[in-house]
Design an enzyme around this catalytic site. Structure first.
Site, short mmCIF file in Angstrom:
data_model
loop_
_atom_site.label_atom_id
_atom_site.label_comp_id
_atom_site.label_asym_id
_atom_site.label_seq_id
_atom_site.Cartn_x
_atom_site.Cartn_y
_atom_site.Cartn_z
N GLY A 313 2.61 -1.82 7.31
CA GLY A 313 2.07 -0.56 6.79
C GLY A 313 3.18 0.34 6.28
CB SER A 314 3.31 4.01 5.89
OG SER A 314 2.22 4.09 5.02
CB SER A 315 6.63 1.29 9.72
OG SER A 315 6.20 -0.06 9.63
CB ALA A 620 -0.83 1.95 3.59
#
Length: 622
Positions: A313-315, A620
């Site tokens: 995801g956004s990590s 996300a």
């Protein structure tokens, strides 16, 4: 006158005959023959006895000695204990304790079959089952009946004096920390050989070499005398890990509570020392206790933090920004136009929660703009983006050497398409392990220096390899501080007294035919303290079902609890004042956590179970 003379002659002759009759008669020839034969036989017998004595003492001595030894002399094994595993401060994590195992010679025990009921009672076994097992193995000379008994209990069995029953000294592995460090350590089999985790990875180091000695035993199998040493025993060597048991327990406790509070399926926490690359803590839920062999099931003892892959995801966004900064086309003041709040790539439309307009890279990260990330990634050369992600360790195993570690999945840039690049920029289309992700954050926190991951204590400074320019690493950490400020998605990751730099992530889980609208993975990764990062950590919560599932709501508080506690345990000096107003705090310093989203002005509204899940693009962004 003649008559007396005649009388004298008669009497003289009479004396003469009497004298001759007193002498022994001569021996007959047959008697002398028998005497000679008897003397010869006795002589031959003496010679034969002498010959036999010489033969036994000199010629057949080895054979006879061997026959004698078989009756009272045995070769006894000397069990070597396995090396002790300890944490970085010497706290024992795995030790070998002495135990005794009962074995029998079925042939000998069968001759005392009436003793089997007594033996079965002492071993707490069914007598009929034990009798069947013994009688079905009469062709064997060795048969285990009970393994790893306490020495006191084994001594009671031996005290029964049953023929054919013996004991042997062995060692059993014991893990004082139980399930707190179970996933890292792994376990051994019944013969004390490493089977999983670090017990398997360092089995060659921990395992000892059994010795042997020749002993004299009595008819009950008891050792009467040690005769000689055949092979010297070599104990296993001790192993000191990088794990800090204090931080390990802290992470275990916080993760277990978070899993319970969020009714999640599973979770992982990885904590690394930025300055050395050491793994200070690694925990998973559900956990298992390696002391309980009934819990040794593949689904339970799998170390998810090193073996399971996930879409981050956004990590993953900070590392795409790192590629942009490294390319020279962008700097921290560069502006990305996200208008009108969506972006079409082929037939797919990527959306933000609202139109953020032109924003700088720090705001792209703070607001977790998918439109901004997609535009940024598509503006880069695929080779440049792939090279940066590869140098940061994605798509390859780390140097930890952990058994079964996954390399993740990073497709080669020659196979990328525009839509794939766009979705990859916010964490779909590639897979990582929590350990890989933590390593990447540690590299950024170290100013672009990638240090080898180590499960062993590191006493000397580690030079590492520079994979990002120091300026890029410093700028990226500064931008990530905005994520945990009041208007960022990770404000609940704040730690009183410390500046935190990190990124949230929420990813829909893939299912057959697409992505689920009900199953999510919440992630938070970051470093602290931001002014001089000491710790890097990644938190993952799999399928939270208590209503909240965003990384900022589920994973960020767990990050704050674990890393905040670890910084205090390590006596790391605070780099931000506590309780100061936001406007008076140094740049990037964060306020106390716990302010509701509605009051803090964050874009995201609180999520409840009744809320319809957003689209994957919107997910996300968190």
């Amino acid at each position: 006158m003649r008559l007396p003379l005649l009388s004298r002659r008669k009497s003289g002759s009479s004396r003469g005959r009497g004298g001759s009759s007193s002498r022994e008669p001569a021996r007959p020839p047959s008697f002398r023959l028998r005497s000679g034969v008897l003397a010869g036989l006795l002589g031959l017998a003496a010679v034969g006895l002498v010959y036999r004595a010489v033969d036994l003492q000199l010629v057949d001595n080895a054979f006879l000695q061997g026959q004698g030894n078989q009756r009272y002399m045995r070769v006894a094994a000397i069990a070597a204990h396995r090396g002790t595993v300890s944490d970085r401060y010497g706290e024992p994590l795995a030790v070998s304790t002495p135990v005794d195992s009962i074995w029998v010679n079925p042939k000998e025990l069968a001759l005392a079959a009436d003793e089997i009921p007594r033996l079965a009672k002492a071993l707490k076994r069914d007598k009929n089952e034990l009798a069947r097992r013994i009688t079905s193995n009469l062709d064997r000379g060795f048969l285990y009946l009970a393994r790893h008994m306490q020495p006191v209990d084994a001594a009671k069995v031996k005290a029964l004096g049953i023929p054919g029953v013996y004991s042997v000294r062995e060692y059993r592995r014991y893990y004082p920390s139980g399930e707190v460090a179970g996933h890292i350590l792994g376990f051994t089999d019944i013969d004390d050989g490493g089977q999983e985790g670090l017990e398997l990875a360092f089995d060659h180091w921990l395992a000892g070499e059994d010795g042997a000695k020749r002993v004299i035993q009595d008819n009950l199998g008891r050792i009467v005398q040690d005769v000689e040493s055949i092979r010297t025993v070599r104990p296993g060597r001790d192993l000191q890990l990088s794990i800090d048991l204090r931080i390990q327990y802290l992470a275990y406790r916080e993760l277990k509570q978070a899993i319970r509070d969020n009714r999640a399926k599973a979770g992982s926490v990885v904590v690394l020392d930025v300055t050395t690359g050491e793994v200070l803590a690694m925990v998973n839920q559900p956990a298992y206790n390696p002391n309980d062999r009934d819990q040794l099931k593949p689904g339970g003892y799998r170390n998810r933090a090193a073996t399971d892959i996930l879409e981050p995801g956004s990590s993953i966004k900070p590392f795409v920004v790192a590629a942009a900064l490294a390319s020279g086309k962008y700097n921290e003041r560069s502006v990305i136009d996200t208008s009108p709040g969506f972006y079409r790539v082929g037939v797919k439309i990527i959306e933000d929660s609202r139109n953020l307009g032109p924003i700088d890279l720090a705001t792209v990260l703070a607001k977790s703009s998918n439109v901004g990330m997609a535009r940024l990634a598509l503006a880069l050369e695929p080779e440049q983006l792939h090279g940066t992600l590869t140098r940061l360790g994605f798509g390859q195993v780390t140097t930890s050497g952990y058994p079964g570690e996954s390399a993740g999945l990073l497709p080669h840039y020659s196979h990328w398409r525009p839509i794939g690049i766009a979705t990859m920029s916010y964490g779909y289309g590639l897979s990582v392990t929590p350990l890989q992700l933590a390593h990447a954050y540690a590299t950024v926190g170290a100013g672009g220096i990638s240090r080898p991951i180590s499960f062993l204590r590191v006493d000397q400074p580690v030079a590492g390899e520079r994979v990002l320019d120091e300026r890029v690493g410093r700028q990226l950490v500064h931008m990530l501080e905005s994520v945990v400020q009041p208007n960022g998605t990770g404000q609940r990751a704040t730690i009183p007294g410390y500046r935190v730099a990190g990124k949230t992530g929420t990813a829909r889980k893939s299912i057959a035919g697409g992505y689920s609208t009900e199953r999510y993975l919440a992630v938070f990764g970051g470093v602290a303290p931001a002014t001089r990062p000491r710790l890097a950590a990644v938190v993952t919560i799999d399928e939270p079902m208590a209503g909240k599932y965003y990384g900022g709501d589920v994973a960020a508080p767990l990050f704050a609890g674990v890393v905040g506690g670890a910084l205090r345990l390590l006596a790391v000096a605070p780099d931000a004042p506590i309780g100061a107003p936001v406007e008076e705090m140094p740049p990037g310093t964060l306020p106390m956590p716990g302010v509701p989203d509605e009051q803090s002005g964050a874009l995201r509204e609180p999520v409840t179970a009744a809320v319809t899940p957003p689209a994957p693009d919107a997910v996300a962004r968190r």
